[in-house]
Structures are given as structure tokens and as C-alpha cells.
Scaffold this motif. Structure first.
Motif, PDB file in Angstrom:
ATOM      1  N   ALA A  51       0.840  -1.206   0.000  1.00  0.00           N
ATOM      2  CA  ALA A  51       0.000   0.000   0.000  1.00  0.00           C
ATOM      3  C   ALA A  51       0.871   1.251   0.000  1.00  0.00           C
ATOM      4  O   ALA A  51       0.512   2.271   0.575  1.00  0.00           O
ATOM      5  N   ARG A  52       2.025   1.163  -0.672  1.00  0.00           N
ATOM      6  CA  ARG A  52       2.894   2.341  -0.740  1.00  0.00           C
ATOM      7  C   ARG A  52       2.343   3.388  -1.693  1.00  0.00           C
ATOM      8  O   ARG A  52       2.631   4.570  -1.582  1.00  0.00           O
ATOM      9  N   PHE A  53       1.533   2.948  -2.653  1.00  0.00           N
ATOM     10  CA  PHE A  53       0.931   3.871  -3.604  1.00  0.00           C
ATOM     11  C   PHE A  53      -0.367   3.250  -4.127  1.00  0.00           C
ATOM     12  O   PHE A  53      -0.615   2.047  -3.973  1.00  0.00           O
ATOM     13  N   VAL A  54      -1.207   4.070  -4.728  1.00  0.00           N
ATOM     14  CA  VAL A  54      -2.389   3.566  -5.433  1.00  0.00           C
ATOM     15  C   VAL A  54      -2.160   3.790  -6.919  1.00  0.00           C
ATOM     16  O   VAL A  54      -1.295   4.577  -7.323  1.00  0.00           O
ATOM     17  N   LYS A  55      -2.927   3.083  -7.746  1.00  0.00           N
ATOM     18  CA  LYS A  55      -2.653   3.112  -9.176  1.00  0.00           C
ATOM     19  C   LYS A  55      -3.950   3.233  -9.960  1.00  0.00           C
ATOM     20  O   LYS A  55      -4.923   2.526  -9.686  1.00  0.00           O
ATOM     21  N   VAL A  56      -3.948   4.127 -10.944  1.00  0.00           N
ATOM     22  CA  VAL A  56      -5.117   4.341 -11.786  1.00  0.00           C
ATOM     23  C   VAL A  56      -4.665   4.459 -13.229  1.00  0.00           C
ATOM     24  O   VAL A  56      -3.627   5.048 -13.525  1.00  0.00           O
ATOM     25  N   ARG A  57      -5.440   3.867 -14.132  1.00  0.00           N
ATOM     26  CA  ARG A  57      -5.127   3.931 -15.565  1.00  0.00           C
ATOM     27  C   ARG A  57      -5.908   5.091 -16.162  1.00  0.00           C
ATOM     28  O   ARG A  57      -7.138   5.141 -16.056  1.00  0.00           O
ATOM     29  N   VAL A  58      -5.185   6.029 -16.780  1.00  0.00           N
ATOM     30  CA  VAL A  58      -5.792   7.277 -17.211  1.00  0.00           C
ATOM     31  C   VAL A  58      -5.472   7.551 -18.682  1.00  0.00           C
ATOM     32  O   VAL A  58      -4.357   7.320 -19.143  1.00  0.00           O
ATOM     33  N   GLU A  59      -6.468   8.053 -19.407  1.00  0.00           N
ATOM     34  CA  GLU A  59      -6.259   8.540 -20.767  1.00  0.00           C
ATOM     35  C   GLU A  59      -5.839  10.004 -20.661  1.00  0.00           C
ATOM     36  O   GLU A  59      -6.631  10.866 -20.310  1.00  0.00           O
ATOM     37  N   LEU A  60      -4.570  10.263 -20.951  1.00  0.00           N
ATOM     38  CA  LEU A  60      -3.972  11.581 -20.738  1.00  0.00           C
ATOM     39  C   LEU A  60      -3.885  12.362 -22.043  1.00  0.00           C
ATOM     40  O   LEU A  60      -3.464  11.814 -23.064  1.00  0.00           O
ATOM     41  N   PRO A  61      -4.256  13.636 -22.052  1.00  0.00           N
ATOM     42  CA  PRO A  61      -4.145  14.440 -23.275  1.00  0.00           C
ATOM     43  C   PRO A  61      -2.691  14.703 -23.629  1.00  0.00           C
ATOM     44  O   PRO A  61      -1.875  15.022 -22.755  1.00  0.00           O
ATOM     45  N   LEU A  62      -2.362  14.570 -24.905  1.00  0.00           N
ATOM     46  CA  LEU A  62      -0.981  14.758 -25.346  1.00  0.00           C
ATOM     47  C   LEU A  62      -0.603  16.231 -25.490  1.00  0.00           C
ATOM     48  O   LEU A  62       0.579  16.554 -25.610  1.00  0.00           O
ATOM     49  N   ASP A  63      -1.600  17.121 -25.506  1.00  0.00           N
ATOM     50  CA  ASP A  63      -1.285  18.542 -25.680  1.00  0.00           C
ATOM     51  C   ASP A  63      -1.034  19.260 -24.354  1.00  0.00           C
ATOM     52  O   ASP A  63      -0.868  20.475 -24.325  1.00  0.00           O
ATOM     53  N   LYS A  64      -1.000  18.496 -23.254  1.00  0.00           N
ATOM     54  CA  LYS A  64      -0.712  19.085 -21.952  1.00  0.00           C
ATOM     55  C   LYS A  64       0.495  18.396 -21.331  1.00  0.00           C
ATOM     56  O   LYS A  64       0.699  17.193 -21.532  1.00  0.00           O
ATOM     57  N   PRO A  65       1.310  19.133 -20.568  1.00  0.00           N
ATOM     58  CA  PRO A  65       2.475  18.508 -19.938  1.00  0.00           C
ATOM     59  C   PRO A  65       2.050  17.520 -18.854  1.00  0.00           C
ATOM     60  O   PRO A  65       1.004  17.694 -18.218  1.00  0.00           O
ATOM     61  N   LEU A  66       2.860  16.475 -18.672  1.00  0.00           N
ATOM     62  CA  LEU A  66       2.602  15.528 -17.598  1.00  0.00           C
ATOM     63  C   LEU A  66       2.913  16.173 -16.254  1.00  0.00           C
ATOM     64  O   LEU A  66       3.931  16.846 -16.102  1.00  0.00           O
ATOM     65  N   ARG A  67       2.059  15.958 -15.291  1.00  0.00           N
ATOM     66  CA  ARG A  67       2.290  16.511 -13.953  1.00  0.00           C
ATOM     67  C   ARG A  67       3.179  15.574 -13.146  1.00  0.00           C
ATOM     68  O   ARG A  67       2.941  14.373 -13.093  1.00  0.00           O
ATOM     69  N   ARG A  68       4.166  16.144 -12.508  1.00  0.00           N
ATOM     70  CA  ARG A  68       5.017  15.358 -11.623  1.00  0.00           C
ATOM     71  C   ARG A  68       4.426  15.243 -10.233  1.00  0.00           C
ATOM     72  O   ARG A  68       4.741  14.319  -9.483  1.00  0.00           O
ATOM     73  N   SER A  69       3.562  16.190  -9.882  1.00  0.00           N
ATOM     74  CA  SER A  69       2.921  16.175  -8.578  1.00  0.00           C
ATOM     75  C   SER A  69       1.614  16.955  -8.660  1.00  0.00           C
ATOM     76  O   SER A  69       1.305  17.580  -9.681  1.00  0.00           O
ATOM     77  N   GLY A  70       0.850  16.919  -7.583  1.00  0.00           N
ATOM     78  CA  GLY A  70      -0.401  17.660  -7.533  1.00  0.00           C
ATOM     79  C   GLY A  70      -0.870  17.790  -6.094  1.00  0.00           C
ATOM     80  O   GLY A  70      -0.396  17.088  -5.202  1.00  0.00           O
ATOM     81  N   VAL A  71      -1.788  18.704  -5.861  1.00  0.00           N
ATOM     82  CA  VAL A  71      -2.330  18.936  -4.526  1.00  0.00           C
ATOM     83  C   VAL A  71      -3.695  18.271  -4.433  1.00  0.00           C
ATOM     84  O   VAL A  71      -4.566  18.481  -5.284  1.00  0.00           O
ATOM     85  N   VAL A  72      -3.893  17.461  -3.395  1.00  0.00           N
ATOM     86  CA  VAL A  72      -5.149  16.744  -3.167  1.00  0.00           C
ATOM     87  C   VAL A  72      -5.766  17.259  -1.872  1.00  0.00           C
ATOM     88  O   VAL A  72      -5.068  17.422  -0.857  1.00  0.00           O
ATOM     89  N   ALA A  73      -7.064  17.523  -1.891  1.00  0.00           N
ATOM     90  CA  ALA A  73      -7.782  17.991  -0.701  1.00  0.00           C
ATOM     91  C   ALA A  73      -8.789  16.935  -0.281  1.00  0.00           C
ATOM     92  O   ALA A  73      -9.537  16.413  -1.112  1.00  0.00           O
ATOM     93  N   ASN A  74      -8.834  16.628   1.026  1.00  0.00           N
ATOM     94  CA  ASN A  74      -9.824  15.672   1.527  1.00  0.00           C
ATOM     95  C   ASN A  74     -11.168  16.374   1.730  1.00  0.00           C
ATOM     96  O   ASN A  74     -11.262  17.607   1.575  1.00  0.00           O
ATOM     97  N   PRO A  75     -12.235  15.651   2.084  1.00  0.00           N
ATOM     98  CA  PRO A  75     -13.552  16.276   2.248  1.00  0.00           C
ATOM     99  C   PRO A  75     -13.581  17.393   3.293  1.00  0.00           C
ATOM    100  O   PRO A  75     -14.433  18.282   3.220  1.00  0.00           O
TER     101      PRO A  75
END
Length: 209
Positions: free
Chosen positions: A166-190
Motif C-alpha cells: 500500500a505504498r501507492f495507489v494506481k489508476v489507468r488514465v487517458e492523458l491528453p498529449l497537448d498538456k504537460p505531464l504533472r510530476r505532482s499535484g495537490v489533493v484535498a480531503n472532504p
């Protein structure tokens, strides 16, 4: 060179004869359309030259379809993948996108009217690992929401919620090629608490973000 030739042809001033429409017969039209419906178009995301023969051999080895798979070079680094069965094509869409010398392979289904010069690739489907999530956000819902923030969610790997890893979770995503890949992001809980998480893209060893 092929695309330059086509572009020149399209931009020239036509003579009267060149403007005439040549009607094509439809004797075997249904069979041809059926064969085309079992095709994928693809190319490797690179501007560098590479051994196309070796790339095709690797694809055959990874997809394990033998003579059922025909790979046709249609020019400008574009390949047409012809399958014998719909189930084979769907398997590749779901599992088979790979890479050659760290160049990802992007694929899309055939559509009527496509030519080698008009095929475009708008997205790539990748498994994205999300690292650094708080324990209280280790859930399928959170995984789906995070994936939706990156692109179109295709699938969620539920192993992290039921296994000893459980070191990480994994999701398969269709990513747009015209946008840069994100190395990180901010997540907010409820409750509004925020945390920065990291993203790792599987099968992308060397890739420009």
C-alpha cells in the motif's frame, strides 16, 4: 517526405480534369470495411530515428498474436495494426500499449475516411502511480477522483486496497498529449485538508514532462 508530397498536392491549383470526381465501385465494400474495423493506427512518440523492423518484432513478441497480427508501415512513422479478431484488438487497447527504446506507442482505432496524412493522436493511456496519499485517502473513490483530475479514468487497480502493498495507489488514465505531464499535484480531503502527492507514469523511463 510523404506528408510533404500530399500537402503539395492538396495546395496546387487544379486543372479541369484534376477536379473531376472518380467514382470507386463498392463490390467488396462490406468486406473492406470489416477488415478496417479490426485495425488500429499507431506510432511511437519520438522525433528520433529508430529501427522500425526491430520495433515491429518487439510488438509481435509482446502482443503474442503470431500470424494473426499484420503490421503495415504506411509512412511517416505510422503503422497500421491489422487483427483477425475484435477480442485481439480490444486486448491491445486494454493491455498492449507498450514502448520501444523508451519511446511510448500511442494507438487509436480506425475511423472511416482516415488517411496516413490525417491521422492524429490526442491522448495516451498510461498507468499512473499516486504516491504520498494520507492513509484516510487510500480508497477507490479517492483514486478515481485523482485520476479524473489528470484525464479520463479507464481503470483502477484495486490491489493496493486488498494486498500487503500500500505504498501507492494506481489508476489507468487517458492523458491528453497537448498538456504537460504533472510530476505532482495537490489533493484535498472532504474536510479541506491539503497534501501534495507525487505521480509516476509506468513505462515512461525517459520522457519530457
Amino acid at each position: 517526405m510523404d506528408s510533404d508530397f500530399i500537402e503539395r498536392i492538396q495546395n496546387i491549383t487544379l486543372t479541369k480534369e484534376e477536379g473531376e470526381v472518380i467514382k470507386v465501385g463498392g463490390t467488396h465494400r462490406d468486406k473492406i470495411l470489416e477488415e478496417c474495423s479490426l485495425c488500429l493506427l499507431g506510432h511511437f512518440l519520438t522525433t528520433r530515428s529508430y529501427n522500425q523492423g526491430a520495433a515491429k518484432s518487439l510488438i509481435r513478441l509482446v502482443w503474442k498474436m503470431g500470424s494473426d497480427l499484420k503490421i503495415v508501415d504506411v509512412g511517416s512513422g505510422l503503422f497500421q495494426f491489422k487483427f483477425a479478431l475484435e477480442s485481439q484488438l480490444k486486448w491491445v487497447i486494454h493491455n498492449g500499449q507498450g514502448s520501444f527504446e523508451n519511446h511510448p506507442l500511442v494507438l487509436r482505432r480506425w475511423e472511416r475516411g482516415m488517411t496516413a496524412s490525417t491521422v492524429t493522436f490526442n491522448s495516451i493511456t498510461l498507468w499512473v502511480q499516486v504516491w504520498g496519499l494520507p492513509f484516510d485517502l487510500m480508497s477507490e473513490e479517492a483514486c478515481r477522483d485523482i485520476g479524473g483530475g489528470l484525464g479520463k479514468v479507464v481503470e483502477i487497480d484495486n490491489k493496493a486496497f486488498s494486498s500487503e502493498q500500500a505504498r501507492f495507489v494506481k489508476v489507468r488514465v487517458e492523458l491528453p498529449l497537448d498538456k504537460p505531464l504533472r510530476r505532482s499535484g495537490v489533493v484535498a480531503n472532504p474536510e479541506g485538508d491539503k497534501v501534495r502527492v507525487g505521480f509516476k507514469y509506468e513505462r515512461l523511463v525517459r520522457f519530457c514532462y
